[in-house]
Design a protein around this motif. Structure first.
Motif, PDB file in Angstrom:
ATOM      1  N   TYR A   9       0.821  -1.220   0.000  1.00 36.46           N
ATOM      2  CA  TYR A   9       0.000   0.000   0.000  1.00 36.46           C
ATOM      3  C   TYR A   9       0.853   1.267   0.000  1.00 36.46           C
ATOM      4  O   TYR A   9       0.474   2.302  -0.511  1.00 36.46           O
ATOM      5  CB  TYR A   9      -0.964  -0.020   1.199  1.00 36.46           C
ATOM      6  CG  TYR A   9      -0.261   0.136   2.514  1.00 36.46           C
ATOM      7  CD1 TYR A   9      -0.106   1.397   3.099  1.00 36.46           C
ATOM      8  CD2 TYR A   9       0.287  -0.965   3.168  1.00 36.46           C
ATOM      9  CE1 TYR A   9       0.581   1.544   4.286  1.00 36.46           C
ATOM     10  CE2 TYR A   9       0.973  -0.820   4.351  1.00 36.46           C
ATOM     11  CZ  TYR A   9       1.114   0.431   4.909  1.00 36.46           C
ATOM     12  OH  TYR A   9       1.810   0.583   6.065  1.00 36.46           O
ATOM     13  N   GLY A  13       0.446   4.106  -2.706  1.00 38.90           N
ATOM     14  CA  GLY A  13       0.177   5.490  -2.292  1.00 38.90           C
ATOM     15  C   GLY A  13       1.152   6.454  -2.943  1.00 38.90           C
ATOM     16  O   GLY A  13       0.768   7.532  -3.421  1.00 38.90           O
ATOM     17  N   ARG A  16       0.200   6.995  -6.495  1.00 31.86           N
ATOM     18  CA  ARG A  16      -0.939   7.920  -6.668  1.00 31.86           C
ATOM     19  C   ARG A  16      -0.458   9.367  -6.595  1.00 31.86           C
ATOM     20  O   ARG A  16      -0.903  10.214  -7.355  1.00 31.86           O
ATOM     21  CB  ARG A  16      -2.012   7.650  -5.605  1.00 31.86           C
ATOM     22  CG  ARG A  16      -3.016   6.584  -6.040  1.00 31.86           C
ATOM     23  CD  ARG A  16      -4.274   6.616  -5.197  1.00 31.86           C
ATOM     24  NE  ARG A  16      -3.982   6.291  -3.811  1.00 31.86           N
ATOM     25  CZ  ARG A  16      -3.900   5.049  -3.331  1.00 31.86           C
ATOM     26  NH1 ARG A  16      -4.114   4.020  -4.122  1.00 31.86           N
ATOM     27  NH2 ARG A  16      -3.626   4.839  -2.058  1.00 31.86           N
TER      28      ARG A  16
END
Ligand code: SAH
Length: 219
Positions: A9, A13, A16
């Motif tokens: 994750y 992240g 993104r």
């Protein structure tokens, strides 16, 4: 599993955030942004000291004195290429294979040439390990790939002193060659489109900095 092989994750992240930054810098092509948001760039970096930097918008060193291009440059060149799924794309300068993976993610049938054998071999293993399946070649990109021509798109990811003639000759009518051209440290990003009468229309998209496109293969 080695730390570089994970995609957790935290990496997602960071990706993104990178995509948001690329949007702010002017990248609009949705499939390109999606591909950058999908490909785990940290897996293209060998030196764990650089892992933290994998999702910053910077270029950094890979073996054989080469560099993995800055994400913005990869996004910009990918946007200029205007690919559609199924297109036959020739890339010159496989390097780390990051741009290659982005093109595969965009659904292209990718052919990529690298002049440094160690990079060619390492990147082949890396992409295989990731389940990415381009056609990789060790050779001199100036010659292109006559046996697979013509191509819908040709992308040069190193700085060419002048437009490589053989690559122009391997484009379909309506096909695009995206190539940074310049004799010094900086190059002009050119897009050349093959016209029906065999001539080329050329657009200039500004200054960039690439490692040089060198003649003939190394070893
Ligand atoms: N697309 C790469 C960029 C790597 S840098 C990436 O995303 O990592 C450019 C690469 O072009 C280098 O690996 C360099 O060795 C290669 N190159 C330079 N001249 C070449 C030539 N004539 N033929 C094939 N590759 C070449």
């Amino acid at each position: 599993m080695a730390t570089t092989e994970k995609d957790d994750y935290r990496h997602q992240g960071l990706r993104r955030r990178l995509v948001d930054l690329l949007k702010k810098k002017g990248i609009k092509d949705q499939p390109v942004l999606k591909a950058i948001g999908t490909i785990p760039r940290h897996r293209f970096i060998d030196d764990t000291a650089f892992l933290e930097l994998a999702y910053q918008d910077i270029a950094f060193p890979i073996p054989c004195g080469q560099t993995i291009s800055q994400p913005y440059t990869v996004a910009f060149q990918s946007e200029l290429l205007q690919v559609r799924p199924g297109m036959k794309v020739l890339e010159i300068g496989t390097g780390s294979g990051y741009q290659t993976a982005v093109l595969c993610e965009l659904g292209c049938k990718v052919f990529s040439i690298e002049r440094h054998r160690p990079l060619y071999l390492q990147t082949k293993d890396r992409l295989m390990g990731m389940g990415v399946r381009p056609n990789l070649y060790f050779g001199d990109g100036y010659k292109g790939l006559p046996k697979e021509a013509p191509f819908d798109r040709v992308l040069v990811t190193c700085g060419a002193p002048k437009v490589p003639e053989d690559l122009l000759g391997q484009l379909k009518v309506g096909g695009l060659l995206v190539v940074p051209v310049g004799e010094g440290e900086e190059q002009r990003m050119l897009v050349l489109e093959r016209q029906e009468d065999g001539s080329f229309r050329s657009d200039d998209h500004g200054l960039f900095r690439f490692v040089p496109m060198l003649a003939d293969k190394a070893s």
